[in-house]
Write a protein that holds these residues in place. Structure first.
Motif, PDB file in Angstrom:
ATOM      1  N   MET A   1    -120.692   9.079  21.475  1.00 53.93           N
ATOM      2  CA  MET A   1    -121.610   7.932  21.431  1.00 53.93           C
ATOM      3  C   MET A   1    -120.918   6.638  21.009  1.00 53.93           C
ATOM      4  N   GLY A   2    -119.629   6.718  20.697  1.00 48.32           N
ATOM      5  CA  GLY A   2    -118.874   5.506  20.398  1.00 48.32           C
ATOM      6  C   GLY A   2    -118.564   5.300  18.921  1.00 48.32           C
ATOM      7  N   PRO A   3    -117.792   4.231  18.623  1.00 52.38           N
ATOM      8  CA  PRO A   3    -117.288   4.012  17.256  1.00 52.38           C
ATOM      9  C   PRO A   3    -118.380   3.742  16.216  1.00 52.38           C
ATOM     10  N   GLU A   4    -119.423   3.023  16.615  1.00 54.82           N
ATOM     11  CA  GLU A   4    -120.468   2.673  15.636  1.00 54.82           C
ATOM     12  C   GLU A   4    -121.150   3.950  15.106  1.00 54.82           C
ATOM     13  N   ALA A   5    -121.541   4.836  16.045  1.00 55.74           N
ATOM     14  CA  ALA A   5    -122.236   6.076  15.660  1.00 55.74           C
ATOM     15  C   ALA A   5    -121.325   6.974  14.823  1.00 55.74           C
ATOM     16  N   MET A   6    -120.087   7.177  15.276  1.00 54.03           N
ATOM     17  CA  MET A   6    -119.178   8.103  14.584  1.00 54.03           C
ATOM     18  C   MET A   6    -118.799   7.576  13.204  1.00 54.03           C
ATOM     19  N   ASN A   7    -118.462   6.291  13.136  1.00 56.24           N
ATOM     20  CA  ASN A   7    -118.002   5.740  11.851  1.00 56.24           C
ATOM     21  C   ASN A   7    -119.145   5.609  10.842  1.00 56.24           C
ATOM     22  N   THR A   8    -120.358   5.349  11.327  1.00 54.09           N
ATOM     23  CA  THR A   8    -121.519   5.286  10.421  1.00 54.09           C
ATOM     24  C   THR A   8    -121.753   6.669   9.826  1.00 54.09           C
TER      25      THR A   8
ATOM     26  N   GLU B   1     -99.560   7.093  11.581  1.00 59.09           N
ATOM     27  CA  GLU B   1     -99.675   5.800  12.266  1.00 59.09           C
ATOM     28  C   GLU B   1    -101.103   5.440  12.670  1.00 59.09           C
ATOM     29  N   TRP B   2    -101.987   6.462  12.797  1.00 58.02           N
ATOM     30  CA  TRP B   2    -103.370   6.167  13.226  1.00 58.02           C
ATOM     31  C   TRP B   2    -104.384   6.369  12.106  1.00 58.02           C
ATOM     32  N   TYR B   3    -103.901   6.561  10.881  1.00 57.98           N
ATOM     33  CA  TYR B   3    -104.814   6.939   9.804  1.00 57.98           C
ATOM     34  C   TYR B   3    -105.488   5.754   9.107  1.00 57.98           C
ATOM     35  N   ASP B   4    -104.795   4.623   9.040  1.00 56.76           N
ATOM     36  CA  ASP B   4    -105.253   3.562   8.136  1.00 56.76           C
ATOM     37  C   ASP B   4    -106.182   2.509   8.750  1.00 56.76           C
ATOM     38  N   GLY B   5    -106.595   2.693  10.003  1.00 59.64           N
ATOM     39  CA  GLY B   5    -107.411   1.676  10.660  1.00 59.64           C
ATOM     40  C   GLY B   5    -108.774   1.482   9.983  1.00 59.64           C
ATOM     41  N   THR B   6    -109.305   0.266  10.122  1.00 61.21           N
ATOM     42  CA  THR B   6    -110.654   0.019   9.584  1.00 61.21           C
ATOM     43  C   THR B   6    -111.567  -0.445  10.723  1.00 61.21           C
ATOM     44  N   TYR B   7    -112.849  -0.343  10.483  1.00 58.89           N
ATOM     45  CA  TYR B   7    -113.856  -0.718  11.482  1.00 58.89           C
ATOM     46  C   TYR B   7    -115.002  -1.429  10.758  1.00 58.89           C
ATOM     47  N   THR B   8    -115.494  -2.517  11.345  1.00 61.18           N
ATOM     48  CA  THR B   8    -116.607  -3.229  10.717  1.00 61.18           C
ATOM     49  C   THR B   8    -117.913  -2.794  11.393  1.00 61.18           C
ATOM     50  N   LEU B   9    -118.772  -2.158  10.605  1.00 57.90           N
ATOM     51  CA  LEU B   9    -120.059  -1.692  11.150  1.00 57.90           C
ATOM     52  C   LEU B   9    -120.969  -2.887  11.462  1.00 57.90           C
ATOM     53  N   ALA B  10    -122.033  -2.639  12.239  1.00 60.61           N
ATOM     54  CA  ALA B  10    -122.956  -3.718  12.617  1.00 60.61           C
ATOM     55  C   ALA B  10    -123.551  -4.401  11.387  1.00 60.61           C
ATOM     56  N   ASN B  11    -123.669  -3.650  10.270  1.00 57.39           N
ATOM     57  CA  ASN B  11    -124.243  -4.246   9.048  1.00 57.39           C
ATOM     58  C   ASN B  11    -123.190  -4.954   8.194  1.00 57.39           C
ATOM     59  N   GLY B  12    -121.952  -5.056   8.713  1.00 58.37           N
ATOM     60  CA  GLY B  12    -120.910  -5.819   8.020  1.00 58.37           C
ATOM     61  C   GLY B  12    -120.032  -5.006   7.075  1.00 58.37           C
ATOM     62  N   ILE B  13    -120.389  -3.737   6.837  1.00 56.58           N
ATOM     63  CA  ILE B  13    -119.572  -2.922   5.923  1.00 56.58           C
ATOM     64  C   ILE B  13    -118.273  -2.507   6.628  1.00 56.58           C
ATOM     65  N   VAL B  14    -117.160  -2.689   5.935  1.00 57.29           N
ATOM     66  CA  VAL B  14    -115.863  -2.298   6.509  1.00 57.29           C
ATOM     67  C   VAL B  14    -115.567  -0.854   6.090  1.00 57.29           C
ATOM     68  N   VAL B  15    -115.360   0.013   7.110  1.00 51.75           N
ATOM     69  CA  VAL B  15    -115.194   1.447   6.820  1.00 51.75           C
ATOM     70  C   VAL B  15    -113.907   1.972   7.454  1.00 51.75           C
ATOM     71  N   HIS B  16    -113.554   3.225   7.072  1.00 50.95           N
ATOM     72  CA  HIS B  16    -112.416   3.917   7.681  1.00 50.95           C
ATOM     73  C   HIS B  16    -112.733   4.145   9.164  1.00 50.95           C
TER      74      HIS B  16
END
Ligand code: HEM
Length: 234
Positions: free
Chosen positions: A41-48, A136-151
């Motif tokens: 379902m994409g990055p937003e669903a998985m990371n949330t 090399e792929w472990y430290d990335g971050t993602y900004t959720l739609a609500n602005g929280i920065v997550v792994h």
């Protein structure tokens, strides 16, 4: 009446421990597979989902689950190990009737696939949980739609499975996980006394179907990502 220590040391108690912990671990796998399906379902669903899981009960939830999982895994391996040793010790020397040979092939292949699963889990934890391999792929971050920065768990999995060697390793691991479960589910049901001649074929087929569903479900992730069907330009 049997003392508690006699009961604890009995073969039937060890078999029950192996069956109950095994069923618990299979339930974990179904939960883990359901969570992993969010990758489709994409990055937003998985990371949330990954973020929520780590913050369940103010962060205590994941540690409770980890504690339970570790306890189950240790009890499962310990009971399997002690039972195998007991069966070997009780087998008469030079006794080689067909049924003995068949059951020893089954238990030997269970021990082998079990050891392979253990090695895979250690590698898998080092990869996605501890960030100790493929860093090399472990430290990335993602900004959720609500602005929280997550792994960025999604990005980490996608980038990893784009590497043919890693994707193939994971798919191979799913093959022997499926093989282990194929025999294990039937045998756990038998130990718990749920088997009945009339239901035996249904249980055998059900166990096989569950094992295949888990192996195909997990294996679909590295396969589709490797083929470029999932992950887009991430
Ligand atoms: C393609 C298949 C799989 C994928 C993509 C996958 C993905 C993941 C990810 C991303 C994590 C870390 C989550 C996080 O820290 O945010 C994780 C943790 C874990 N996985 Fe898997 N997994 C797969 C198959 C399996 C299998 C087959 C097993 C067991 C045989 C397994 C056992 C575990 C365990 C025990 C953890 C640690 C949970 C924790 O303590 O946080 N995984 N997995």
């Amino acid at each position: 009446m049997r003392s508690l220590s006699e009961l604890w040391g009995s073969t039937i108690a060890r078999k029950w421990i192996m069956a109950v912990t095994g069923i618990g671990l299979v339930l974990f796998l179904f939960g883990h597979l359901a969570g992993n399906m969010l990758l489709f379902m994409g990055p937003e669903a998985m990371n949330t989902y990954a973020y929520d899981l780590k913050h369940l009960l103010h962060g205590a939830g994941i540690w409770l689950a980890r504690g339970g999982l570790l306890l189950f895994a240790v009890l499962h391996i310990w009971s399997a190990f002690t039972l195998t040793r007991r069966i070997r010790a009780s087998r008469p020397q030079g006794y080689a009737r067909t049924e003995h040979r068949t059951s020893s092939i089954a238990s030997r292949s269970m021990a082998l696939s079990g050891l392979l699963i253990l090695s895979y889990v250690l590698y898998h934890l080092a990869h996605f949980t501890w960030g100790a391999v493929h860093t090399e792929w472990y430290d990335g971050t993602y900004t959720l739609a609500n602005g929280i920065v997550v792994h960025d768990v999604y990005g980490m999995v996608v980038a990893s499975f784009r590497q043919p060697l890693i994707a193939v390793l994971y798919m191979l691991a799913m093959v022997f996980t499926g093989m282990h479960l194929h025999h294990a589910i039937q045998s756990a049901v038998q130990t718990l006394g749920i088997s009945h001649p009339r239901y035996a074929p249904v249980i055998r087929k059900g166990g096989k179907a569950l094992a295949i569903a888990l192996a195909v479900g997990f294996g679909s992730l590295p396969l589709t990502i490797l083929l470029g069907l999932v992950g887009g330009t991430h």
